[in-house]
Every structure is written in C-alpha cells, then in structure tokens.
Design an enzyme around this catalytic site. Structure first.
Site, PDB file in Angstrom:
ATOM      1  N   PRO A   2       0.830  -1.203   0.000  1.00 61.67           N
ATOM      2  CA  PRO A   2       0.000   0.000   0.000  1.00 61.67           C
ATOM      3  C   PRO A   2       0.868   1.259   0.000  1.00 61.67           C
ATOM      4  CG  PRO A   2      -0.713  -1.559   1.689  1.00 61.67           C
ATOM      5  CD  PRO A   2       0.598  -2.053   1.163  1.00 61.67           C
ATOM      6  N   GLU A   3       0.534   2.195  -0.897  1.00 65.30           N
ATOM      7  CA  GLU A   3       1.244   3.464  -0.957  1.00 65.30           C
ATOM      8  C   GLU A   3       0.332   4.550  -0.398  1.00 65.30           C
ATOM      9  OE1 GLU A   3       3.216   4.061  -4.744  1.00 65.30           O
ATOM     10  OE2 GLU A   3       3.353   1.894  -5.067  1.00 65.30           O
ATOM     11  N   LYS A  58       3.230   6.867   4.478  1.00 61.60           N
ATOM     12  CA  LYS A  58       2.553   5.569   4.486  1.00 61.60           C
ATOM     13  C   LYS A  58       2.184   5.120   5.901  1.00 61.60           C
ATOM     14  CE  LYS A  58       5.361   4.151   0.512  1.00 61.60           C
ATOM     15  NZ  LYS A  58       6.302   3.144  -0.007  1.00 61.60           N
ATOM     16  N   HIS A  90      -3.323 -15.692  10.043  1.00 63.97           N
ATOM     17  CA  HIS A  90      -2.631 -14.458   9.642  1.00 63.97           C
ATOM     18  C   HIS A  90      -3.076 -13.240  10.448  1.00 63.97           C
ATOM     19  CE1 HIS A  90      -0.865 -16.726   6.441  1.00 63.97           C
ATOM     20  NE2 HIS A  90      -2.037 -16.963   5.864  1.00 63.97           N
ATOM     21  N   ARG A 109       2.545 -11.707   5.537  1.00 61.41           N
ATOM     22  CA  ARG A 109       4.004 -11.793   5.542  1.00 61.41           C
ATOM     23  C   ARG A 109       4.635 -11.296   6.846  1.00 61.41           C
ATOM     24  NH1 ARG A 109       6.090  -9.954  -0.353  1.00 61.41           N
ATOM     25  NH2 ARG A 109       7.968 -10.981   0.447  1.00 61.41           N
ATOM     26  N   ARG A 259      13.501  -3.196  -7.764  1.00 60.31           N
ATOM     27  CA  ARG A 259      12.096  -2.843  -7.994  1.00 60.31           C
ATOM     28  C   ARG A 259      11.811  -2.800  -9.486  1.00 60.31           C
ATOM     29  NH1 ARG A 259      10.205  -0.462  -3.346  1.00 60.31           N
ATOM     30  NH2 ARG A 259       8.186  -1.134  -4.126  1.00 60.31           N
TER      31      ARG A 259
END
Length: 275
Positions: A2-3, A58, A90, A109, A259
């Site tokens: 997410p940005e 962020k 999770h 993650r 990237r």
C-alpha cells in the site's frame, strides 16, 4: 505494498468506524509486530479512546486521548473492522472495543509494524526522519528538494522511493510520476534540474490526489479488506503496461534496486520541453 493513496483510503474508512471508541483489551499474537515491549504497549493503550485517525506518508496514526499508535502496513498488512468473530492464522493483533466491536490486524508476511508513541509525534522518529508528505504539505520547497536530490548520484527512481526525501511514494506512483514528468527513472540525481523538481512535485500532487479520489490502486496484494476497491488501476499509464500511451512504443521493463520499473525510453528521455 500500500502506498499513500491506499493508506489514505484505509484512514478514511477507519475514521468513520473507530473515532469515539474505547479500547477494552488487546490480543497480541505475534510479538515482533509491536515495536515496543508488548506489556508496555498494552498498558499504554488499553483504556484509551480513539479521537482521530491521521496519516503521514505511508504511516497510519491512531490518535488516542493520550498518545498515538503508529502503524505501518508494509507489504500486506490489512485491517478488518467488525462485530463478528474472525480467526485465521494471519491475524496477529486484535483490538477489542467497549461496544463489543473488534478491529483485526492481518498480515500474511508479518512485515507490518505498530508502536505506541507519546509527545510531539512529528518531532520524534520515525516521522521526524521523513521528508515532506506530498499531499499534506502544500508548501514543499523546490530548492530544498532539489538540494536533497541533486547531491546524490543515485537514480531518481531510488531517490523518490526514499521516504527520507519525500514521504508516501512507492513503486507504482514513482513510475507514474516520472512518466508524467517525462523524466527517465535512470536519470541520476545530480543531473536533475530545478524544473524537473517542479514537475515532480506538481505531477505527484495531481496523481496522488486523483488516486485518493478513486480510493487507490487495486493491484496484487492491495485488496478490499475494508469493503473498498480502488479504481486508479484503470488510469495507470505505464506501471504494469506494455505500450506507451503517447508514442505507442513498447515500454521498457528494468529492475532498479530490485524494484520492477516501467518507463518509455522515448518519451522520458529529455524531460518536459527537453530541459
């Protein structure tokens, strides 16, 4: 990951649901997500009321009646707010409120982080170490940003991803901003001009504002955890695309610092007006 637009979308949805709620209890199931001592985190947070949800770059900020919870979603962090019980492997942090509603933090993650901070949050790390927020800061200095970037021989793509230079841009929006500014992502910082910086600021504000309006970009791991699906993916010009929408040439795909980067070798060669 997410940005800025996606985090802003999360902020807006959470604010509607959480402001005025008091935290009754917390279940921490994976301790490394909490950057404080977990017992200290609980002591500081339980019993507090959420009075606002803010954002810088962020980072999400849960503003309490005393102190803040600073939350970074990293790669795949998501919040789910509901009254029903939810359980899967999770879910790593659970906030229980005094009206029996629940906020779940899920992170496949486990890269996301939270911490409790007190005091002037903008003058203590990590926020004190960050560059200007490209949406919140209306008076970003072209000269200051130029000086930060021009002294480096790193690529402009690397530099714009550095949250200590500007806050909020990630891989998707850096590609889009550089395309709109007609600047190659491979261009070195010490070759960037003041007019390039002016274009970067202008296009960042335009693109990020439009992405916020459309509730972000739904792509890969950013999905509708709070019942919101982003729409900016329909407006992407180069990121994940094959053909340049302007000159119709095949776009280049290269890795810069690991990237994946998309750009047009022709349209992003010179910068606007070849300056």
């Amino acid at each position: 990951m997410p940005e800025l637009p996606e985090v802003e979308t999360v902020r807006r949805v959470l604010k509607k649901s959480l402001v005025g709620k008091r935290i009754k209890d917390i279940d921490i199931r994976y301790n490394p997500i909490i950057e404080n001592d977990t017992n200290s985190f609980k002591e500081n947070v339980i019993g507090k009321e959420i009075i606002d949800i803010a954002r810088y770059g962020k980072y999400l900020m849960f503003c309490l009646n005393k102190g803040f919870i600073l939350s970074h979603l990293r790669m795949e962090g998501k919040y789910f707010y509901m009254k029903e019980k939810m359980d899967n492997k999770h879910i790593h942090v659970v906030f229980y409120f005094d009206d029996d509603s629940i906020l779940y933090y899920q992170d496949v993650r486990k890269f996301g982080r939270m911490q409790y901070l007190d005091g002037d949050i903008y003058n203590i790390p990590p926020l004190s170490l960050m560059g200007p927020d490209l949406v919140l800061n209306n008076d970003i200095s072209i000269i200051d940003l130029y000086n930060k970037i021009h002294k480096s021989n790193k690529t402009i793509k690397q530099l714009l991803l550095d949250q200590g230079i500007v806050a909020g841009l990630g891989n998707i929006y850096v590609d889009e901003v550089l395309y709109a500014s007609h600047i190659s992502p491979k261009k070195k910082g010490d070759k960037i001009t003041k007019r390039n910086i002016e274009d970067i600021i202008k296009e960042s504000k335009r693109i990020l504002s439009k992405a916020i309006e459309l509730k972000g970009t739904t792509i890969r791991s950013y999905t509708s955890s709070l019942g919101v699906i982003g729409g900016y993916q329909d407006f992407l010009q180069v990121h994940t695309k094959i053909v340049c929408p302007n000159c119709k040439m095949t776009l280049n795909r290269v890795k810069i610092e690991g990237r994946m980067t998309y750009y047009c070798k022709k349209c992003q060669r010179w910068g606007k007006w070849r300056r």
